[in-house]
Every structure is written in C-alpha cells, then in structure tokens.
Design a protein around this motif. Structure first.
Motif, PDB file in Angstrom:
ATOM      1  N   ILE A  30       0.812  -1.359  -0.022  1.00  0.00           N
ATOM      2  CA  ILE A  30      -0.004   0.156  -0.178  1.00  0.00           C
ATOM      3  C   ILE A  30       0.933   1.081  -0.168  1.00  0.00           C
ATOM      4  N   ARG A  31       1.872   1.453   0.784  1.00  0.00           N
ATOM      5  CA  ARG A  31       2.810   2.447   0.874  1.00  0.00           C
ATOM      6  C   ARG A  31       3.587   2.637  -0.653  1.00  0.00           C
ATOM      7  N   ALA A  34       1.136   4.024  -3.081  1.00  0.00           N
ATOM      8  CA  ALA A  34       0.809   5.447  -2.753  1.00  0.00           C
ATOM      9  C   ALA A  34       2.004   6.342  -3.026  1.00  0.00           C
ATOM     10  N   LEU A  55      -4.112  -1.141  -5.267  1.00  0.00           N
ATOM     11  CA  LEU A  55      -4.053  -0.698  -3.894  1.00  0.00           C
ATOM     12  C   LEU A  55      -5.210  -1.160  -3.291  1.00  0.00           C
ATOM     13  N   GLN A  59      -5.563  -3.487   0.100  1.00  0.00           N
ATOM     14  CA  GLN A  59      -6.245  -3.200   1.337  1.00  0.00           C
ATOM     15  C   GLN A  59      -7.268  -4.103   1.872  1.00  0.00           C
TER      16      GLN A  59
ATOM     17  N   PRO B  26      -7.634   3.426  10.517  1.00  0.00           N
ATOM     18  CA  PRO B  26      -6.696   4.124   9.354  1.00  0.00           C
ATOM     19  C   PRO B  26      -7.060   3.043   8.382  1.00  0.00           C
ATOM     20  N   ILE B  30      -8.011   4.199   4.425  1.00  0.00           N
ATOM     21  CA  ILE B  30      -7.418   3.795   3.231  1.00  0.00           C
ATOM     22  C   ILE B  30      -8.100   3.449   2.082  1.00  0.00           C
ATOM     23  N   ARG B  31      -9.179   2.500   2.658  1.00  0.00           N
ATOM     24  CA  ARG B  31     -10.185   1.923   1.640  1.00  0.00           C
ATOM     25  C   ARG B  31     -10.971   2.845   0.933  1.00  0.00           C
ATOM     26  N   ALA B  34      -8.955   5.250  -1.272  1.00  0.00           N
ATOM     27  CA  ALA B  34      -8.844   4.440  -2.532  1.00  0.00           C
ATOM     28  C   ALA B  34      -9.728   4.408  -3.452  1.00  0.00           C
ATOM     29  N   LEU B  55      -3.760   9.481   2.092  1.00  0.00           N
ATOM     30  CA  LEU B  55      -3.643   7.776   1.998  1.00  0.00           C
ATOM     31  C   LEU B  55      -2.465   7.684   2.928  1.00  0.00           C
ATOM     32  N   GLU B  58      -2.475   8.004   6.525  1.00  0.00           N
ATOM     33  CA  GLU B  58      -3.122   6.841   6.996  1.00  0.00           C
ATOM     34  C   GLU B  58      -2.377   5.468   6.986  1.00  0.00           C
ATOM     35  N   GLN B  59      -1.675   5.491   5.876  1.00  0.00           N
ATOM     36  CA  GLN B  59      -0.819   4.141   5.968  1.00  0.00           C
ATOM     37  C   GLN B  59       0.351   4.121   6.891  1.00  0.00           C
TER      38      GLN B  59
END
Lengths: 77, 77
Positions: A30-31, A34, A55, A59, B26, B30-31, B34, B55, B58-59
């Motif tokens: 995810i990181r 992003a 992504l 998640q 978080p 993230i969801r 996205a 995002l 939050e990650q």
C-alpha cells in the motif's frame, strides 16, 4: 527461520512470524503504490487506475488478515 | 463500551478494544480514499494529490499501530 513462533520476551502470546508476514506484505505494498501515485502525477489515467485497483486489492488483503487476527484474539464473531 | 478488554472465548489473549479501533480506523480510511480515487477519475490533479497524501498519512498511522502490536506480541525490538 527455524520456527514459525518467536519467544515472547514480555510474557505475552508470541506473534507468529507467518502472520506477521501476512500483515506487513500488503501494508508495504500500500505504501509503495501510494508513493508511486504521489511521485508520478504524469501517469496516464489508465495506468493510474491500475495502481489504484492494486491498492484496493492490497487493502482488502490486509483487512482480511486483520479480521483473522482479531478473531484469533477473542473478537466476537 | 464498559471495558477496554473483551473476554477471549478461545483461551487466547484478548485483543484490547482501543487497539482494535487504532487498527480499523486507518484501514477503513485507506479503503475510503482509494475508492474515491477509483470512482472519481475526473478529480483535478491537486485534489487527487491531497487524497494521495492523506492515504500515505493513514498508511503510516496503520504501520505504527502494527509495529506496536508486533512489539506487544513478543517481536524483538
């Protein structure tokens, strides 16, 4: 790694290494995705959408992993 | 909620409700972000970048929460 469990130095239940890997892999993905979206604003919309879909998949994978973790830890079903 | 701990029905260490909240907040953000990026390709680049930065924040929050969780569970420092 010889064992899937590490000794718990703090007297608490040890965290299985495979479960740790399950958590960290999607989290890192995810990181990474992003950061690509942040650092490459020039991406074509279709390319960007592929990264966003990836992504969302990561998640979801992480969400399932955390759901199993909470269940294992006494979370009511 | 009256207690920060739920009873563990499976004999394992219970998962604290506040820690669960720290994980899920978080993850859900993230969801949501996205999905906004997926469903609104018409966003202006500057707007999109704000969502991507959020995002990433939050990650990072989730990563710190998981790091504490692993530490609590006997992960070596």
């Amino acid at each position: 790694m010889a064992s899937s469990h590490r000794p718990a130095g703090n007297g608490l239940d040890p965290f299985p290494a495979d479960r740790e890997h399950e958590l960290l892999t999607p989290l890192t993905a995810i990181r990474a995705i992003a950061e690509i979206l942040r650092d490459h604003p020039e991406l074509a919309p279709a390319e960007r959408m592929l990264f966003v879909e990836r992504l969302l998949a990561e998640q979801q994978r992480l969400e399932q992993c955390i759901a199993r973790l909470l269940d294992r830890s006494g979370h009511p079903p």
